[in-house]
Design a protein around this motif. Structure first.
Motif, PDB file in Angstrom:
ATOM      1  N   PRO A  42       0.806  -1.229   0.000  1.00 27.63           N
ATOM      2  CA  PRO A  42       0.000   0.000   0.000  1.00 27.63           C
ATOM      3  C   PRO A  42       0.831   1.267   0.000  1.00 27.63           C
ATOM      4  O   PRO A  42       0.310   2.339  -0.291  1.00 27.63           O
ATOM      5  N   ASN A  43       2.120   1.114   0.290  1.00 28.69           N
ATOM      6  CA  ASN A  43       3.028   2.251   0.252  1.00 28.69           C
ATOM      7  C   ASN A  43       3.749   2.343  -1.093  1.00 28.69           C
ATOM      8  O   ASN A  43       4.659   3.147  -1.266  1.00 28.69           O
ATOM      9  N   ASP A  45       1.594   1.200  -4.182  1.00 33.67           N
ATOM     10  CA  ASP A  45       0.531   1.314  -5.185  1.00 33.67           C
ATOM     11  C   ASP A  45      -0.323   2.566  -5.049  1.00 33.67           C
ATOM     12  O   ASP A  45      -1.275   2.755  -5.812  1.00 33.67           O
ATOM     13  N   GLY A  46      -0.011   3.428  -4.067  1.00 33.28           N
ATOM     14  CA  GLY A  46      -0.750   4.674  -3.909  1.00 33.28           C
ATOM     15  C   GLY A  46      -1.859   4.628  -2.885  1.00 33.28           C
ATOM     16  O   GLY A  46      -2.454   5.666  -2.570  1.00 33.28           O
ATOM     17  N   SER A  47      -2.161   3.451  -2.324  1.00 31.02           N
ATOM     18  CA  SER A  47      -3.214   3.368  -1.311  1.00 31.02           C
ATOM     19  C   SER A  47      -2.875   4.201  -0.087  1.00 31.02           C
ATOM     20  O   SER A  47      -3.733   4.861   0.495  1.00 31.02           O
ATOM     21  N   LYS A  48      -1.592   4.158   0.315  1.00 30.19           N
ATOM     22  CA  LYS A  48      -1.138   4.984   1.429  1.00 30.19           C
ATOM     23  C   LYS A  48       0.007   5.900   1.012  1.00 30.19           C
ATOM     24  O   LYS A  48       0.250   6.923   1.633  1.00 30.19           O
ATOM     25  N   THR A  50       3.502   6.281  -2.219  1.00 23.39           N
ATOM     26  CA  THR A  50       4.187   5.762  -3.401  1.00 23.39           C
ATOM     27  C   THR A  50       5.683   5.719  -3.135  1.00 23.39           C
ATOM     28  O   THR A  50       6.201   6.443  -2.294  1.00 23.39           O
ATOM     29  N   TYR A 102      -1.445  -8.567   1.577  1.00 20.97           N
ATOM     30  CA  TYR A 102      -2.103  -7.481   0.852  1.00 20.97           C
ATOM     31  C   TYR A 102      -2.826  -8.039  -0.370  1.00 20.97           C
ATOM     32  O   TYR A 102      -2.436  -7.822  -1.521  1.00 20.97           O
ATOM     33  N   CYS A 132      -1.931  -4.035   7.348  1.00 18.91           N
ATOM     34  CA  CYS A 132      -2.541  -4.860   6.295  1.00 18.91           C
ATOM     35  C   CYS A 132      -3.057  -6.165   6.885  1.00 18.91           C
ATOM     36  O   CYS A 132      -2.792  -7.263   6.361  1.00 18.91           O
ATOM     37  N   GLN A 170       4.742   5.291   6.225  1.00 14.88           N
ATOM     38  CA  GLN A 170       3.290   5.403   6.060  1.00 14.88           C
ATOM     39  C   GLN A 170       2.535   4.396   6.941  1.00 14.88           C
ATOM     40  O   GLN A 170       1.509   3.842   6.537  1.00 14.88           O
TER      41      GLN A 170
END
Length: 318
Positions: A42-43, A45-48, A50, A102, A132, A170
């Motif tokens: 997620p850090n 793919d942009g969820s939290k 990049t 994830y 996650c 993040q």
């Protein structure tokens, strides 16, 4: 007559090694078979966020054979290990690269359970982030835990949010503790990762991380020196001379102070790291694991110290 004052040892080690744990628990040596199931993070793919953490280099996937199924990767690892240690090797299947919880829980169960069909597998280790671990994933992990010897490995790195912010983790310490506590409440064995030498951290801060980890009483801990890997954002920062990397002697002293604060029952699954030597920029001394391990053993004997010597059970219980 045993000269080593440390209880959880059958050799000269003054800390609770994974080798000792495996001999007591399973009666034999257990090897790691590393797997890459194509997870992201997620850090990344942009969820939290990049880019990942500033030290991230493809999710530690350089030991793996990505692109193959878990079963195919496992067979390849078994062939490699058997050529060194004999046909009767037993392994822990290590889902290592990026964030290995994830994905949807049903997909995770399919991946994890697929490797348990192999009789050489004694257990599973799953590397992930504490943020996650939704409830359905915890339930999935509990199912796997009933089938084999499961360990979930969580990247803590540091207890200091100022450091966590700087390295673009993040995932706050509060978020980490939430995930950690839910795993422990579920009865799942947990191994925490901490990194020494992160930018801006003092010796006192690194010692405080170990103190707080000791209060958490994890089943296991992995300790490693910060590696500067070519192509990462950390390499750019290091190239600008923005922070001091620990010397080998400083690292050894830091690790010993940390070990003194950790419960003697906590297994030290790693005490120095394996960086990708083809891309390692610094510190070059970290590539010589035997020298680092020997230095820790000698220094602990000189100081007549051991894991848990300064661990205060009463303070933890308060």
């Amino acid at each position: 007559m045993k000269n080593n004052p440390f209880e959880y040892s059958c050799d000269n080690k003054r800390y609770h090694t994974l080798s000792y744990y495996n001999k007591v628990r399973f009666g034999r040596k257990i090897y790691k078979a590393v797997l890459d199931c194509g997870f992201t993070c997620p850090n990344i793919d942009g969820s939290k966020g990049t880019g990942g953490c500033i030290f991230c280099d493809s999710g530690s996937g350089y030991f793996t054979s990505g692109g193959l199924s878990p079963e195919e990767q496992l067979e390849k690892e078994l062939k490699r290990l058997s050529s060194k240690y004999g046909e009767d090797v037993k392994v822990n299947a290590y889902f290592q690269a990026n964030t290995n919880t994830y994905a949807p829980a049903d997909r995770l169960y399919e991946l994890y359970s697929s490797v348990l069909k192999n009789s050489h597998v004694y257990g599973i280790s799953i590397g992930t982030r504490a943020d996650c671990l939704p409830e359905d994933v915890i339930d999935c992990l509990c199912r796997i835990d009933r089938m084999t010897n499961l360990t979930v490995e969580l990247g803590l790195q540091s207890v200091h949010d100022s450091t966590i912010d700087y390295i673009n983790r993040q995932c706050s310490h509060g978020e980490f503790m939430d995930g950690y506590n839910r795993l422990k409440e579920a009865g799942i064995r947990v191994c925490l990762h901490i990194i020494d030498g992160l930018p801006g951290e003092t010796a006192e801060m690194m010692t405080e991380t170990a103190y707080q980890v000791g209060k958490m009483k994890p089943d296991a801990v992995k300790i490693q020196m910060l590696h500067v890997i070519r192509g990462t954002r950390l390499a750019e920062i290091y190239g600008n001379g923005s922070f001091h990397l620990l010397t080998k002697e400083e690292y050894i002293d830091t690790v010993i102070r940390q070990l003194e604060l950790l419960p003697p029952e906590t297994v030290i699954e790693r005490i120095t790291g394996d960086g990708d030597k083809s891309k390692l920029t610094a510190p070059m001394w970290s590539a010589d694991k035997i020298s680092v391990l020997g230095g820790i053993d000698r220094r602990m004997a000189e100081l007549d110290t051991w894991q848990g010597k300064k661990y205060n059970k009463e303070a933890v219980l308060k």
